[in-house]
Enzyme design. Sequence first.
Site, PDB file in Angstrom:
ATOM      1  N   ASP A 137       6.488  -6.878 -83.310  1.00 23.50           N
ATOM      2  CA  ASP A 137       5.678  -6.552 -82.973  1.00 23.50           C
ATOM      3  C   ASP A 137       4.679  -6.021 -84.082  1.00 23.50           C
ATOM      4  O   ASP A 137       3.803  -5.383 -84.365  1.00 23.50           O
ATOM      5  CB  ASP A 137       5.803  -4.612 -81.695  1.00 23.50           C
ATOM      6  CG  ASP A 137       3.583  -4.685 -81.190  1.00 23.50           C
ATOM      7  OD1 ASP A 137       3.135  -5.996 -81.206  1.00 23.50           O
ATOM      8  OD2 ASP A 137       3.902  -3.665 -80.777  1.00 23.50           O
ATOM      9  N   GLU A 171      -5.606  -5.207 -81.942  1.00 20.04           N
ATOM     10  CA  GLU A 171      -4.802  -5.192 -80.839  1.00 20.04           C
ATOM     11  C   GLU A 171      -4.125  -4.200 -80.485  1.00 20.04           C
ATOM     12  O   GLU A 171      -4.158  -3.721 -79.481  1.00 20.04           O
ATOM     13  CB  GLU A 171      -4.210  -6.953 -80.471  1.00 20.04           C
ATOM     14  CG  GLU A 171      -3.210  -6.681 -78.948  1.00 20.04           C
ATOM     15  CD  GLU A 171      -2.244  -5.435 -78.929  1.00 20.04           C
ATOM     16  OE1 GLU A 171      -2.372  -5.465 -77.649  1.00 20.04           O
ATOM     17  OE2 GLU A 171      -2.045  -4.720 -79.649  1.00 20.04           O
ATOM     18  N   ASP A 200       2.624 -12.031 -77.447  1.00 19.19           N
ATOM     19  CA  ASP A 200       2.990 -10.925 -78.236  1.00 19.19           C
ATOM     20  C   ASP A 200       4.827 -10.533 -77.574  1.00 19.19           C
ATOM     21  O   ASP A 200       4.504  -9.678 -76.848  1.00 19.19           O
ATOM     22  CB  ASP A 200       2.106 -10.058 -77.574  1.00 19.19           C
ATOM     23  CG  ASP A 200       2.009  -8.502 -78.126  1.00 19.19           C
ATOM     24  OD1 ASP A 200       2.851  -8.326 -79.220  1.00 19.19           O
ATOM     25  OD2 ASP A 200       1.092  -7.724 -77.733  1.00 19.19           O
ATOM     26  N   ASP A 302      13.879 -17.884 -81.672  1.00 15.01           N
ATOM     27  CA  ASP A 302      14.349 -19.756 -81.395  1.00 15.01           C
ATOM     28  C   ASP A 302      14.237 -20.045 -80.777  1.00 15.01           C
ATOM     29  O   ASP A 302      13.000 -20.829 -80.361  1.00 15.01           O
ATOM     30  CB  ASP A 302      15.351 -19.664 -82.269  1.00 15.01           C
ATOM     31  CG  ASP A 302      15.987 -20.766 -81.975  1.00 15.01           C
ATOM     32  OD1 ASP A 302      15.117 -22.114 -81.804  1.00 15.01           O
ATOM     33  OD2 ASP A 302      16.973 -22.086 -82.597  1.00 15.01           O
TER      34      ASP A 302
HETATM   35  N1  DTR Z   1       3.213  -5.985 -77.152  1.00 12.92           N
HETATM   36  C1  DTR Z   1       2.504  -4.773 -77.063  1.00 12.92           C
HETATM   37  C2  DTR Z   1       1.794  -3.990 -76.068  1.00 12.92           C
HETATM   38  C3  DTR Z   1       2.757  -4.454 -74.736  1.00 12.92           C
HETATM   39  C4  DTR Z   1       3.562  -3.347 -73.930  1.00 12.92           C
HETATM   40  N2  DTR Z   1       4.828  -3.988 -73.146  1.00 12.92           N
HETATM   41  C5  DTR Z   1       3.793  -5.485 -72.995  1.00 12.92           C
HETATM   42  C6  DTR Z   1       4.395  -6.408 -72.145  1.00 12.92           C
HETATM   43  C7  DTR Z   1       3.949  -7.969 -72.387  1.00 12.92           C
HETATM   44  C8  DTR Z   1       2.760  -8.409 -73.771  1.00 12.92           C
HETATM   45  C9  DTR Z   1       2.456  -7.012 -74.594  1.00 12.92           C
HETATM   46  C10 DTR Z   1       3.173  -6.255 -74.168  1.00 12.92           C
HETATM   47  C11 DTR Z   1       1.559  -3.655 -78.130  1.00 12.92           C
HETATM   48  O1  DTR Z   1       0.624  -5.219 -78.919  1.00 12.92           O
HETATM   49  O2  DTR Z   1       1.987  -2.652 -78.530  1.00 12.92           O
HETATM   50 ZN    ZN Z   2       2.034  -2.585 -80.734  1.00 12.63          ZN
HETATM   51 ZN    ZN Z   3       2.308  -5.743 -79.210  1.00 11.81          ZN
END
Ligand code: DTR
Ligand code: ZN
Ligand code: ZN
Length: 317
Positions: A137, A171, A200, A302
């Site tokens: 992330d 973000e 993401d 992948d």
């Molecule tokens: N990626 C996480 C936010 C997040 C949590 N669940 C989802 C589902 C789909 C897209 C994003 C997310 C963050 O940036 O913390």
């Molecule tokens: Zn996050």
């Molecule tokens: Zn995220």
Amino acid sequence: MKLPVSGRATATAVVAAATLLATGSIAGAAPAPEAGAIAAAPDLPVANVKAHLTQLQSIATANGGNRAHGRTGYKASLDYVKAKLDAAGYTTTIQQFTSSGRTGYNLVADWPGGDTGQVLMAGSHLDSVTAGAGINDNGSGSAAVLETALAVSRAGFHPTKHLRFAWWGAEELGMVGSRYYVNSLSAANRARISGYLNFDMIGSPNPGYFVYDDDPAIEKTFKDYFTGLGVPTEIETEGDGRSDHAPFKNAGVPVGGLFSGADYLKTAAQAAKWGGTAGRAFDRCYHSSCDTTANINDTALDRNADALAYAVWTLSS
Ligand code: DTR
Ligand code: ZN
Ligand code: ZN
């Protein structure tokens, strides 16, 4: 991972073979398809995607352990991505903003050519939380979007639509960078965006295969790809409004994307169809210091990277 040979890929191979016969030359590894031919999406080398993750990890390690908004590790991440794009022939733009008293940046990369009245965008957030390096992330989405952009350049891909790739800042503070970008577009330029694809978290260590269900045509494109791999998908429901597609969707832009799971637990039914561990989070290191290069499932990375490239090729032709 490569898709089974499709009708489209075959047509392109025939064009390439005909070109070879006609010219007797294989100079130029990526001949431009002839008019009317549809280029096949490439199989993105997952080793290349992982090499970007290694660089993002090194950047975090050298900058206090994170790549968060307003920290040196964020700007170093942006500089890394920008240098690759500039070398590949992109027109890059840095958009600066302020949030929580710190300077943030979006990076936007335009591939010259195509109809600028129809812009296909693909993007990901490049910032981590302060707790760690943010490799799943969202190094995962950032690296896959970067490698797709580089594959466009390598292929000499010249689609009907104009291609634009983006890496968003802040973000993790509430989609600040992507909202800033959307709000700063004129109404006319917003209307020119025919789709926005968001990535993401696409390499979760105990992965699921989730497809956003916001726009039917975009959703079908991703589902078709996974059907070709024989991998079942589910609709993404967990993240509604929780990532950078939200500002685009709110502005009326068709959106889609992929997600391999965050802190929710994988159910027994999901483990039966996808493998992995039931009763464990898709990503146990979500927003934690253990979100390092060890926190990536290579198969998920992948497949999702290849699906990204397939969608960019298919939706821009
Ligand atoms: N990626 C996480 C936010 C997040 C949590 N669940 C989802 C589902 C789909 C897209 C994003 C997310 C963050 O940036 O913390
Ligand atoms: Zn996050
Ligand atoms: Zn995220």
